[in-house]
Design a protein around this motif. Structure first.
Motif, PDB file in Angstrom:
ATOM      1  N   MET A   3       0.840  -1.192   0.000  1.00 55.50           N
ATOM      2  CA  MET A   3       0.000   0.000   0.000  1.00 55.50           C
ATOM      3  C   MET A   3       0.874   1.240   0.000  1.00 55.50           C
ATOM      4  SD  MET A   3      -2.985   0.854   2.671  1.00 55.50           S
ATOM      5  CE  MET A   3      -3.184   2.523   3.166  1.00 55.50           C
ATOM      6  N   MET A   4       0.474   2.217  -0.813  1.00 52.08           N
ATOM      7  CA  MET A   4       1.185   3.489  -0.858  1.00 52.08           C
ATOM      8  C   MET A   4       0.133   4.584  -0.939  1.00 52.08           C
ATOM      9  SD  MET A   4       4.081   4.604  -3.548  1.00 52.08           S
ATOM     10  CE  MET A   4       3.677   6.107  -4.380  1.00 52.08           C
ATOM     11  N   GLY A   5      -0.137   5.245   0.143  1.00 52.63           N
ATOM     12  CA  GLY A   5      -1.187   6.260   0.157  1.00 52.63           C
ATOM     13  C   GLY A   5      -2.538   5.602  -0.069  1.00 52.63           C
ATOM     14  N   ALA A   6      -3.294   6.104  -1.037  1.00 54.74           N
ATOM     15  CA  ALA A   6      -4.614   5.550  -1.344  1.00 54.74           C
ATOM     16  C   ALA A   6      -4.537   4.457  -2.399  1.00 54.74           C
ATOM     17  CB  ALA A   6      -5.539   6.663  -1.827  1.00 54.74           C
ATOM     18  N   PHE A   7      -3.335   4.092  -2.823  1.00 49.38           N
ATOM     19  CA  PHE A   7      -3.171   3.108  -3.887  1.00 49.38           C
ATOM     20  C   PHE A   7      -2.696   1.778  -3.316  1.00 49.38           C
ATOM     21  CE2 PHE A   7      -3.673   5.980  -7.371  1.00 49.38           C
ATOM     22  CZ  PHE A   7      -3.278   7.205  -6.869  1.00 49.38           C
ATOM     23  N   PHE A   8      -3.191   0.705  -3.882  1.00 44.87           N
ATOM     24  CA  PHE A   8      -2.719  -0.635  -3.556  1.00 44.87           C
ATOM     25  C   PHE A   8      -2.077  -1.188  -4.818  1.00 44.87           C
ATOM     26  CE2 PHE A   8      -4.654  -1.286   0.523  1.00 44.87           C
ATOM     27  CZ  PHE A   8      -5.704  -0.380   0.533  1.00 44.87           C
ATOM     28  N   ILE A  18      -3.773  -2.275  -9.935  1.00 44.43           N
ATOM     29  CA  ILE A  18      -3.653  -1.040  -9.168  1.00 44.43           C
ATOM     30  C   ILE A  18      -5.049  -0.676  -8.693  1.00 44.43           C
ATOM     31  CG2 ILE A  18      -2.969   1.386  -9.212  1.00 44.43           C
ATOM     32  CD1 ILE A  18      -1.182   0.634 -11.652  1.00 44.43           C
ATOM     33  N   GLN A  19      -5.276  -0.749  -7.393  1.00 44.71           N
ATOM     34  CA  GLN A  19      -6.589  -0.438  -6.848  1.00 44.71           C
ATOM     35  C   GLN A  19      -6.613   0.991  -6.334  1.00 44.71           C
ATOM     36  OE1 GLN A  19      -6.971  -3.457  -3.860  1.00 44.71           O
ATOM     37  NE2 GLN A  19      -7.920  -4.890  -5.276  1.00 44.71           N
ATOM     38  N   HIS A  25     -11.082   0.800 -13.686  1.00 40.22           N
ATOM     39  CA  HIS A  25     -10.483  -0.523 -13.837  1.00 40.22           C
ATOM     40  C   HIS A  25      -9.363  -0.662 -12.825  1.00 40.22           C
ATOM     41  CE1 HIS A  25     -12.648  -1.450 -17.506  1.00 40.22           C
ATOM     42  NE2 HIS A  25     -12.374  -0.240 -17.921  1.00 40.22           N
ATOM     43  N   ASN A  26      -9.071  -1.892 -12.449  1.00 36.07           N
ATOM     44  CA  ASN A  26      -8.033  -2.080 -11.445  1.00 36.07           C
ATOM     45  C   ASN A  26      -6.726  -2.600 -12.036  1.00 36.07           C
ATOM     46  OD1 ASN A  26      -8.721  -4.673 -12.007  1.00 36.07           O
ATOM     47  ND2 ASN A  26      -9.152  -5.281  -9.904  1.00 36.07           N
ATOM     48  N   HIS A  27      -6.571  -2.500 -13.368  1.00 34.83           N
ATOM     49  CA  HIS A  27      -5.315  -2.908 -13.995  1.00 34.83           C
ATOM     50  C   HIS A  27      -5.189  -2.232 -15.352  1.00 34.83           C
ATOM     51  CE1 HIS A  27      -7.389  -5.544 -16.854  1.00 34.83           C
ATOM     52  NE2 HIS A  27      -8.188  -5.811 -15.840  1.00 34.83           N
TER      53      HIS A  27
END
Length: 99
Positions: A3-8, A18-19, A25-27
């Motif tokens: 996890m980095m900030g609001a991104f997974f 990338i969530q 889309h998540n990718h």
């Protein structure tokens, strides 16, 4: 996954996932999969629509896109092509006979 900030972030072999809270889309796109799908569509469509021998169609399309052709066995593609050709011809013969 980290996890980095609001991104997974997730490491994937094909397309990294990338969530986010706001992403549709998540990718990212898997461009090779699209290319491979287009290859299969081209060979099966040609087999159904043309009278060109299956082997010739396969060779022409494999030369056009060797990367996609190398990802699936030639025998599998040819079987698929023959199935599409048979199905298409059967459908056309049925339509003609009903008139």
């Amino acid at each position: 996954v980290w996890m980095m900030g609001a991104f997974f972030f997730s490491v994937s072999m094909y397309a990294p996932i990338i969530q986010t809270n706001f992403a549709r889309h998540n990718h990212g796109p898997d461009l090779f999969r699209k290319q491979f799908t287009v290859f299969l569509h081209r060979v099966t469509r040609r087999a159904a629509m043309e009278d060109t021998p299956i082997n010739v169609i396969y060779q022409q399309e494999a030369e056009r896109d060797p990367q996609s052709a190398s990802q699936i066995r030639m025998e599998n593609v040819k079987q698929r092509m023959m199935r599409f050709r048979k199905k298409h011809r059967k459908a056309n013969n049925t339509d003609v006979g009903e008139e």
